[in-house]
Design a protein around this motif. Structure first.
Motif, PDB file in Angstrom:
ATOM      1  N   TRP A  19      -2.005   5.462   7.422  1.00  0.00           N
ATOM      2  CA  TRP A  19      -1.655   4.059   7.607  1.00  0.00           C
ATOM      3  C   TRP A  19      -0.167   3.855   7.480  1.00  0.00           C
ATOM      4  N   LEU A  25       6.167  12.289   0.529  1.00  0.00           N
ATOM      5  CA  LEU A  25       5.648  11.760  -0.728  1.00  0.00           C
ATOM      6  C   LEU A  25       4.120  11.754  -0.734  1.00  0.00           C
ATOM      7  N   PHE A  74       3.120  14.295  -3.334  1.00  0.00           N
ATOM      8  CA  PHE A  74       2.855  13.543  -4.573  1.00  0.00           C
ATOM      9  C   PHE A  74       1.687  12.570  -4.449  1.00  0.00           C
ATOM     10  N   ASN A  75       0.894  12.647  -3.366  1.00  0.00           N
ATOM     11  CA  ASN A  75      -0.278  11.765  -3.185  1.00  0.00           C
ATOM     12  C   ASN A  75       0.068  10.282  -3.203  1.00  0.00           C
ATOM     13  N   THR A  76       1.291   9.944  -2.821  1.00  0.00           N
ATOM     14  CA  THR A  76       1.706   8.544  -2.884  1.00  0.00           C
ATOM     15  C   THR A  76       1.241   7.821  -1.629  1.00  0.00           C
ATOM     16  N   SER A  77       0.743   6.593  -1.798  1.00  0.00           N
ATOM     17  CA  SER A  77       0.209   5.841  -0.661  1.00  0.00           C
ATOM     18  C   SER A  77       1.281   5.618   0.392  1.00  0.00           C
ATOM     19  N   ILE A 129       1.081   3.645   2.782  1.00  0.00           N
ATOM     20  CA  ILE A 129       1.144   2.216   3.114  1.00  0.00           C
ATOM     21  C   ILE A 129       2.302   1.572   2.364  1.00  0.00           C
ATOM     22  N   LEU A 130       2.297   1.746   1.039  1.00  0.00           N
ATOM     23  CA  LEU A 130       3.301   1.067   0.216  1.00  0.00           C
ATOM     24  C   LEU A 130       4.686   1.661   0.430  1.00  0.00           C
ATOM     25  N   VAL A 131       4.778   2.992   0.525  1.00  0.00           N
ATOM     26  CA  VAL A 131       6.097   3.608   0.664  1.00  0.00           C
ATOM     27  C   VAL A 131       6.727   3.227   1.997  1.00  0.00           C
ATOM     28  N   LEU A 147       6.192   0.692   3.748  1.00  0.00           N
ATOM     29  CA  LEU A 147       6.563  -0.723   3.754  1.00  0.00           C
ATOM     30  C   LEU A 147       7.826  -1.000   2.944  1.00  0.00           C
ATOM     31  N   MET A 148       7.941  -0.378   1.773  1.00  0.00           N
ATOM     32  CA  MET A 148       9.160  -0.568   0.969  1.00  0.00           C
ATOM     33  C   MET A 148      10.390  -0.120   1.759  1.00  0.00           C
TER      34      MET A 148
END
Lengths: 308, 343
Positions: free
Chosen positions: B72, B124, B128-131, B133-135, B137-138
């Motif tokens: 996503w 990431l 690091f399994n970071t979403s 979606i959020l990354v 978008l930031m």
């Protein structure tokens, strides 16, 4: 470093964190019930516009907040009908809600850009607000700030200490088993999503009536998404949401003060800090896959349809 | 039947826009005419349709590959901005020295910039399994601030009266126009080429197949040994590269310089385009044309009826809602179940 400066930083942090607390606690409840609502940003914007326009129109901020809660809950209801009753993909529907909220608030808010509003007033508690340092630090906030702390206690208590909270968590962990035990899965999820809508509305209202008392298109500037990140950061625990929100509020305020001090770092670079901090914090929390596996509601983002 | 849902959604959006115009006190038929027909009354209007459809389709083609693989990436807007920064930077510094190679180099730099920006969420997520979606978008907000920083500082046109914009690019390094009397440029056929490549990739290549299996049946993909990591990287690299290309095509196309507002949210609208186009390249091109018409219609009612152009965003959001709801009625049959049997 004088005392007044430090007091200003602490109070600024609390105020900047308040909308994040509301939005993130609401999202936390929705996610603990297994529903991932990516529409927080959209609901916040519509809430911000509603509170502002009703506040300007009627002169009553209380009515404005009430209206903001209602409109954001309407949007949340739309999301709930689509994802819960019509089984649409939660990620796609949440994105749709955010895009819709952006469009709706930009369209309806055109008339209100640039209008002045009397922002939310600080509460004046006789005796206490006069105190030299404790006064401004503890007793001179507006009602919504105290409300956010109360909301934290309420959410924490209901989620972890009551039967209703246990039901909610069961629905988020294993909807099939909850359903087999006779729990109303969809009803619980509807309630959780609507609660998230209501708090997003308050969060948005706080933006346009207290944090920056005006209406600007897209004024939430990603705070809805930061609230979503906070829930992950908090590993779905209310206390950590509270602490995380203050951390982010602190970052926001420190970069604002750093801009004011003229440290030689360009303001654009400093403004990146809250967003960059979100990414860094997400990496730290998600680094160990076990943290997420152990804490994330097992059914998060998955549709559930009770077989009749 | 998969094509039915977008048509139902478009019809529902049309019906709702009729009601909205009536509610706003405008003659709805006249308003619909101004919104949907008038923009296409001239050759210039058709050029605008193709011009605005190009970045929408480019972003959406890349996003759709990711969405079908359950990746996503919603930060196409940021990748578009980085593409504009990198391509625009090359144009500013070396545009005058590269001669005939200038345009290809600039476009490649834009793609590389977008892909590099998308590499951050890819790294990431896989490391690091970071979403994503959020990354991703930031990174949209960070990219916009980076562009503002450059335009308020080192890249500001010294003769630009302190406006935050770069100097105008030389005519020779701009994308050539397709026809006289309108603004659509070479980017449109490039976009059609990208759509064709994307179809070959997803429908005929093994890598595309692996991505679709990864999206529709993650367990089967894992059992078959398809690497999730590779899917995430591919999806984000392609998505970022395509969005970067869209961004650079805007700055060496209709804009002709770097400025603070490059895109009226093309990267976000592309999410809607990808879904309305059913994640299929041909559908995406058609959906991009429809979304482009919504932008033109917004401008048209602003000029003709004094309605805010933001009505575009409202219609776009509605379109996606209707689509998601229509999918259910296309995919399932409604049946009455009597209470007695249900209990």
């Amino acid at each position: 470093m004088n005392v007044e400066f430090l007091v200003a930083i602490v109070t600024g942090t609390v105020v900047a964190a308040t909308p994040l607390i509301y939005a993130a606690l609401g999202e936390l409840i929705a996610e603990r019930a297994g529903v991932l609502n990516l529409g927080v940003e959209g609901m916040m914007l519509v809430g911000a516009l509603t509170a502002f326009s009703v506040g300007v129109g009627t002169g009553s901020l209380a009515l404005g907040y009430l209206a903001a809660v209602c409109t954001s809950m309407l949007l949340a209801l739309l999301f709930a009908i689509l994802t819960l009753s019509l089984q649409t993909n939660q990620v796609a529907t949440g994105l749709a809600l955010t895009l819709f909220g952006l469009g709706l608030s930009a369209f309806a808010g055109r008339k209100f850009t640039g209008l002045p509003i009397q922002g939310l007033r600080a509460m004046w508690i006789p005796g206490l607000s006069h105190l030299p340092i404790a006064g401004p630090l503890l007793f001179r906030f507006d009602a919504a700030v105290y409300g956010s702390i109360l909301l934290y206690f309420a959410v924490d208590h209901v989620l972890n200490r009551t039967r209703a909270g246990l039901q909610l968590r069961a629905v988020g962990e294993s909807p099939a088993i909850a359903h087999a035990l006779g729990q109303p899965v969809l009803l619980t999820r509807y309630a959780a999503v609507l609660f998230g809508g209501a708090t997003s509305g308050i969060a948005g209202a706080y933006l346009s009536t207290a944090l920056t008392p005006m209406w600007v298109e897209g004024m939430s500037a990603g705070r809805g998404w930061i609230a979503l990140a906070l829930v992950v950061f908090a590993t779905w625990k209310p206390l950590r949401v509270l602490l995380g929100a203050y951390l982010f509020g602190g970052v926001t305020i420190l970069q604002l003060h750093a801009q004011g001090l003229g440290l030689g770092v360009p303001s654009e670079i400093l403004s990146m800090l809250p967003y960059a901090a979100t990414i860094v914090v997400l990496v730290i929390i998600c680094r160990d896959p076990k943290t997420i596996l152990l804490n994330q509601p097992a059914a998060l983002g998955k549709s559930f349809h009770p077989d009749v | 039947m998969r094509v039915a849902a977008p048509l139902i959604a478009a019809a529902a959006m049309l019906a709702t826009s009729f009601l909205i115009f009536a509610f706003l006190g405008k003659d709805p038929l006249n308003a619909l005419d101004v919104f949907f027909i008038e923009p296409l009354n001239s050759r210039y209007g058709w050029g605008e349709l193709f011009l605005k459809a190009t970045p929408l389709a480019l972003c959406a083609l890349g996003l759709a590959l990711g969405f079908s693989a359950n990746v996503w990436n919603i930060g196409a807007e940021g990748q578009l901005t980085l593409g504009a920064i990198c391509g625009g930077g090359v144009a500013l510094y070396w545009g005058d020295y590269l001669g005939p190679l200038a345009l290809p180099v600039i476009l490649l730099a834009g793609m590389a910039g977008g892909a590099a920006w998308a590499a951050i969420p890819a790294y990431l997520r896989t490391r690091f399994n970071t979403s994503e979606i959020l990354v991703s978008l930031m990174l949209v907000y960070i990219a916009q601030l980076l562009l503002n920083y450059l335009l308020h500082g080192i890249w500001r046109d010294p003769e630009g009266f302190n406006y935050p914009q770069s100097r105008a690019f030389d005519e020779r390094i701009l994308l050539p126009l397709l026809f006289d009397g309108q603004r659509a440029n070479l980017a449109f056929p490039i976009m059609l080429g990208v759509a064709a490549i994307s179809w070959v990739f997803s429908a005929r290549l093994f890598a595309g197949f692996r991505m679709r299996v990864g999206g529709q049946a993650p367990a089967a993909a894992a059992y078959a040994g398809f690497s999730e990591r590779r899917n995430v990287w591919l999806a984000l690299m392609i998505g970022g590269g395509a969005a970067g290309l869209a961004g650079v095509c805007e700055v060496v196309g209709p804009i002709g310089r770097l400025q603070v507002d490059i895109s009226p949210g093309y990267g976000f609208a592309a999410i809607i385009v990808a879904f309305v186009g059913r994640l299929h390249p041909a559908g995406i091109v058609l959906a991009a044309l429809l979304m482009s018409l919504l932008y033109l219609g917004g401008e048209s009612v602003q000029l003709g009826l004094q309605l805010p152009a933001a009505v575009t965003g409202l219609f776009q959001g509605m379109l996606l809602f209707y689509l998601l709801a229509a999918d259910l009625f296309v995919g399932f049959r409604l049946r009455r179940v009597s209470r007695a049997r249900a209990a």
